[in-house]
Each structure stands twice: as C-alpha cells, then as structure tokens.
Design a protein around this motif. Sequence first.
Motif, PDB file in Angstrom:
ATOM      1  N   PRO A 199       0.896  -1.399   0.068  1.00  0.00           N
ATOM      2  CA  PRO A 199       0.079  -0.112  -0.068  1.00  0.00           C
ATOM      3  C   PRO A 199       0.868   1.276   0.012  1.00  0.00           C
ATOM      4  O   PRO A 199       0.393   2.345  -0.502  1.00  0.00           O
ATOM      5  CB  PRO A 199      -0.769  -0.067   1.313  1.00  0.00           C
ATOM      6  CG  PRO A 199      -0.793  -1.572   1.464  1.00  0.00           C
ATOM      7  CD  PRO A 199       0.577  -2.154   1.203  1.00  0.00           C
ATOM      8  N   GLY A 200       2.127   1.343   0.824  1.00  0.00           N
ATOM      9  CA  GLY A 200       2.673   2.355   0.677  1.00  0.00           C
ATOM     10  C   GLY A 200       3.460   2.579  -0.507  1.00  0.00           C
ATOM     11  O   GLY A 200       3.445   3.891  -1.061  1.00  0.00           O
ATOM     12  N   SER A 201       3.772   1.348  -1.294  1.00  0.00           N
ATOM     13  CA  SER A 201       4.322   1.799  -2.712  1.00  0.00           C
ATOM     14  C   SER A 201       3.489   2.477  -3.533  1.00  0.00           C
ATOM     15  O   SER A 201       3.932   3.344  -4.479  1.00  0.00           O
ATOM     16  CB  SER A 201       4.929   0.509  -3.297  1.00  0.00           C
ATOM     17  OG  SER A 201       5.862  -0.261  -2.493  1.00  0.00           O
ATOM     18  N   VAL A 202       2.138   2.039  -3.581  1.00  0.00           N
ATOM     19  CA  VAL A 202       1.318   2.816  -4.530  1.00  0.00           C
ATOM     20  C   VAL A 202       0.927   4.150  -4.032  1.00  0.00           C
ATOM     21  O   VAL A 202       0.718   4.704  -4.872  1.00  0.00           O
ATOM     22  CB  VAL A 202      -0.304   1.677  -4.275  1.00  0.00           C
ATOM     23  CG1 VAL A 202      -1.514   2.482  -4.758  1.00  0.00           C
ATOM     24  CG2 VAL A 202      -0.036   0.431  -4.808  1.00  0.00           C
ATOM     25  N   LEU A 203       0.910   4.421  -2.511  1.00  0.00           N
ATOM     26  CA  LEU A 203       0.831   5.641  -2.218  1.00  0.00           C
ATOM     27  C   LEU A 203       2.089   6.597  -2.668  1.00  0.00           C
ATOM     28  O   LEU A 203       1.570   7.784  -2.806  1.00  0.00           O
ATOM     29  CB  LEU A 203       0.458   5.884  -0.700  1.00  0.00           C
ATOM     30  CG  LEU A 203      -0.857   5.050  -0.316  1.00  0.00           C
ATOM     31  CD1 LEU A 203      -0.912   5.075   1.293  1.00  0.00           C
ATOM     32  CD2 LEU A 203      -2.024   6.188  -0.747  1.00  0.00           C
ATOM     33  N   ILE A 204       3.272   6.020  -2.696  1.00  0.00           N
ATOM     34  CA  ILE A 204       4.262   6.801  -3.271  1.00  0.00           C
ATOM     35  C   ILE A 204       4.047   7.228  -4.603  1.00  0.00           C
ATOM     36  O   ILE A 204       4.302   8.692  -5.162  1.00  0.00           O
ATOM     37  CB  ILE A 204       5.791   6.031  -3.060  1.00  0.00           C
ATOM     38  CG1 ILE A 204       5.871   5.644  -1.616  1.00  0.00           C
ATOM     39  CG2 ILE A 204       6.837   6.847  -3.701  1.00  0.00           C
ATOM     40  CD1 ILE A 204       7.371   4.842  -1.432  1.00  0.00           C
ATOM     41  N   LEU A 205       3.707   6.392  -5.186  1.00  0.00           N
ATOM     42  CA  LEU A 205       3.266   7.028  -6.700  1.00  0.00           C
ATOM     43  C   LEU A 205       1.994   7.763  -6.948  1.00  0.00           C
ATOM     44  O   LEU A 205       2.060   8.503  -7.703  1.00  0.00           O
ATOM     45  CB  LEU A 205       2.944   5.534  -7.724  1.00  0.00           C
ATOM     46  CG  LEU A 205       4.112   4.710  -7.746  1.00  0.00           C
ATOM     47  CD1 LEU A 205       3.689   3.216  -8.415  1.00  0.00           C
ATOM     48  CD2 LEU A 205       5.093   5.128  -8.677  1.00  0.00           C
ATOM     49  N   THR A 206       1.195   7.501  -6.039  1.00  0.00           N
ATOM     50  CA  THR A 206       0.050   8.378  -6.061  1.00  0.00           C
ATOM     51  C   THR A 206       0.401  10.033  -5.667  1.00  0.00           C
ATOM     52  O   THR A 206      -0.045  10.750  -6.140  1.00  0.00           O
ATOM     53  CB  THR A 206      -1.100   7.830  -4.942  1.00  0.00           C
ATOM     54  OG1 THR A 206      -1.458   6.681  -5.459  1.00  0.00           O
ATOM     55  CG2 THR A 206      -2.307   8.646  -5.216  1.00  0.00           C
TER      56      THR A 206
ATOM     57  N   GLY B 118       6.338  10.530  -1.807  1.00  0.00           N
ATOM     58  CA  GLY B 118       5.695  10.960  -3.238  1.00  0.00           C
ATOM     59  C   GLY B 118       5.787  12.281  -3.503  1.00  0.00           C
ATOM     60  O   GLY B 118       6.441  12.739  -4.740  1.00  0.00           O
ATOM     61  N   LEU B 119       5.704  13.180  -2.398  1.00  0.00           N
ATOM     62  CA  LEU B 119       5.623  14.580  -2.658  1.00  0.00           C
ATOM     63  C   LEU B 119       7.316  15.050  -2.804  1.00  0.00           C
ATOM     64  O   LEU B 119       7.454  15.774  -3.780  1.00  0.00           O
ATOM     65  CB  LEU B 119       5.150  15.442  -1.574  1.00  0.00           C
ATOM     66  CG  LEU B 119       3.425  15.056  -1.632  1.00  0.00           C
ATOM     67  CD1 LEU B 119       2.940  15.777  -0.038  1.00  0.00           C
ATOM     68  CD2 LEU B 119       2.690  15.665  -2.661  1.00  0.00           C
ATOM     69  N   VAL B 120       7.892  14.454  -1.941  1.00  0.00           N
ATOM     70  CA  VAL B 120       9.518  14.747  -2.003  1.00  0.00           C
ATOM     71  C   VAL B 120      10.088  14.327  -3.364  1.00  0.00           C
ATOM     72  O   VAL B 120      10.843  15.234  -3.888  1.00  0.00           O
ATOM     73  CB  VAL B 120       9.898  14.117  -0.797  1.00  0.00           C
ATOM     74  CG1 VAL B 120      11.744  14.176  -0.911  1.00  0.00           C
ATOM     75  CG2 VAL B 120       9.589  14.543   0.516  1.00  0.00           C
ATOM     76  N   VAL B 121       9.852  13.281  -3.604  1.00  0.00           N
ATOM     77  CA  VAL B 121      10.499  12.786  -4.882  1.00  0.00           C
ATOM     78  C   VAL B 121       9.911  13.419  -6.138  1.00  0.00           C
ATOM     79  O   VAL B 121      10.905  13.768  -7.077  1.00  0.00           O
ATOM     80  CB  VAL B 121      10.156  11.327  -5.360  1.00  0.00           C
ATOM     81  CG1 VAL B 121      10.321  10.640  -6.498  1.00  0.00           C
ATOM     82  CG2 VAL B 121      10.660  10.327  -4.264  1.00  0.00           C
TER      83      VAL B 121
END
Length: 310
Positions: free
Chosen positions: A158-165, A219-222
């Motif tokens: 779930p965290g991986s999906v949220l990073i992309l999101t 995700g925002l940082v990246v």
Amino acid sequence: MDGSGFRGALWFMAAASALSLVALVALVPESPVREERTRIDWLGGFLLGGGLTAVVYGIGEGADWGWTSARTLFFIGGGLAAVVGFVFTESRVPHPMIPLPLLRRRPVWTMLLTTSLVGGAAYAVGTVMFLLALMPTIPGVSDGLGFSATRNALVNAPGSVLILTGAVAAGAFARRFDAWFLLATGGLLVAGGYGLIAMRHHTVPQLVLFGAVAAVGMGLVVAAIPILVVQAVRPDEQVVANGAQAMAQGVTQTVLSQLAFVILARDSRVVHGIRFHRDAGYSNGLLLTAGVAATGTALALILRKRPAAG
C-alpha cells in the motif's frame, strides 16, 4: 528472495535494470540541451569520491574501533581533508566537476541543503525498516518482527502505491503551489510517519497506517526535488545542478544509513557471530531519520525564497 535467496534477488534486480536500460534507449527522447565537451576533472573526482568514502567508512567503523582511536580519526579526518582539497582544486582547474560559483548562489545552495536532508532521510530510513521487518523475534535477544521477504513486500505494497500516487498528485499541485511548499509538506509527512512508527511498530496495522503517511510524503518529496532543481538554475546548468543534488542526497543517505547502524548497535546483542537488535535501537534509528527529515523541512520553510533562474 524467499525462494532463491539474496542472489536470486540480485539477479532479478540486474535483469530489471537491463530491461529499464533498453526501455530508456528505445522510448525516452534525447535531450536537445548540450554542453561544451570538456576534459574530465579526474583529480576533483578522486578527492571528493575518496574523501566522502573515507568519512562514511570511518563513521561505520567508529563504534567498533572507538571514536577517538587513531584509525577512526585517520579515516574521518583524512576524508574531510580530501574534501577541503577538492574545494581548493575546483577553484583552480579550467573545467571543474562542480563549479563553485554555482554553489554559492542562494537558490542553488538552499535547494541542495534542504533536498539532500529531506530526500536523504526519506531513503535512508529503509535501512532500519528492513532490519525491523526481517530480523527474527527472539525473547531477550532480538525484537525484529520476523517477516518473510514476501510478507514484508505485501505489508509495504500500500505504501508503494501511495508513493506513486503522491508523486503524480504533486505534478498537479505544482501548478498551484510553490515547489518549496510541496517539499516541506512531504518532509513533514515523512518525519511524522516515521516518528509514529518509531513509537508504534509492533503490528501490521500500525506499519500500514503510519507507513501510508510517510509514503504520501515521500511521493511529494520525490516529485518536488527535480522541480526545485530546474527552478534554481539556468537550462544550460541543469545537468550539473542535477548531478550535484543527486550526489548531496546520496552522501546524506549513506551517512545516515551508517549512523543508523551505529545507533542500532548500541542496543544489540551478538550471538554466534550474528548481531541481533533490540526494540530501543529500532526506535532510535527511526527517530534519527525522522529528525533529519524534520530539520530539512524546517530549513525549507525558513530559507524558502522564490528562486529566479540565473
């Protein structure tokens, strides 16, 4: 990894990298931006790369050697001296690896400082999280969660999906909000999420819930970092600035990872040559990375100034 061991995982990563290279060559258009062809700054690369490597190695071994031992002081002191030598030579060679006048400009050094702290902390935290998840649970010896690699991947899915999101959402937000605001928001979420995990990391729901907070922030940082790089410099300087940012973030990540190992070792026990870590070590390691992310966030808000290229 569960079926074929770490070698299988490494071969899989090698194959994925090769496939990515093919896709890069076939699908990504070549940039029209060109720089003048110049000679490689071999001396600068040797001094900077060797110096930083010596510092990181000294930090990693300092706990075992003793922080005041001759070997520790030699590697850390010698590495710092090499970095100073790099600064000295870069101001004198005709084609420096990193032009020092570029780094002295406020939009550039503030971007490098804040993004390296927030981004480096966001990536370095994986050192602690993987050990926490995969090390076994042995009463009185080890306080790991004892996950298999497969279960750990499922817990983190779930965290991986949220990073992309979060990264995709940042693209839309960047049209309405300053990229500095995105970086600060992401850094705050990363610091808060891992700060919460430092205190509550004993069940899967805790890891998923608090990890989701940190994942959106990451995700925002990246997504915000390359925007800030582009905003800080002229188009013809973007290659150098991007390389400097990646290097600064990588150094921060590596140093934090080494410091995390040092902190983990303070609350550990060696049994039959294997080091097992206690709960306090995991908590303190997570708090270290959360604290660095929070520091970078605070600096981003304090130093924020709408950059003008040039």
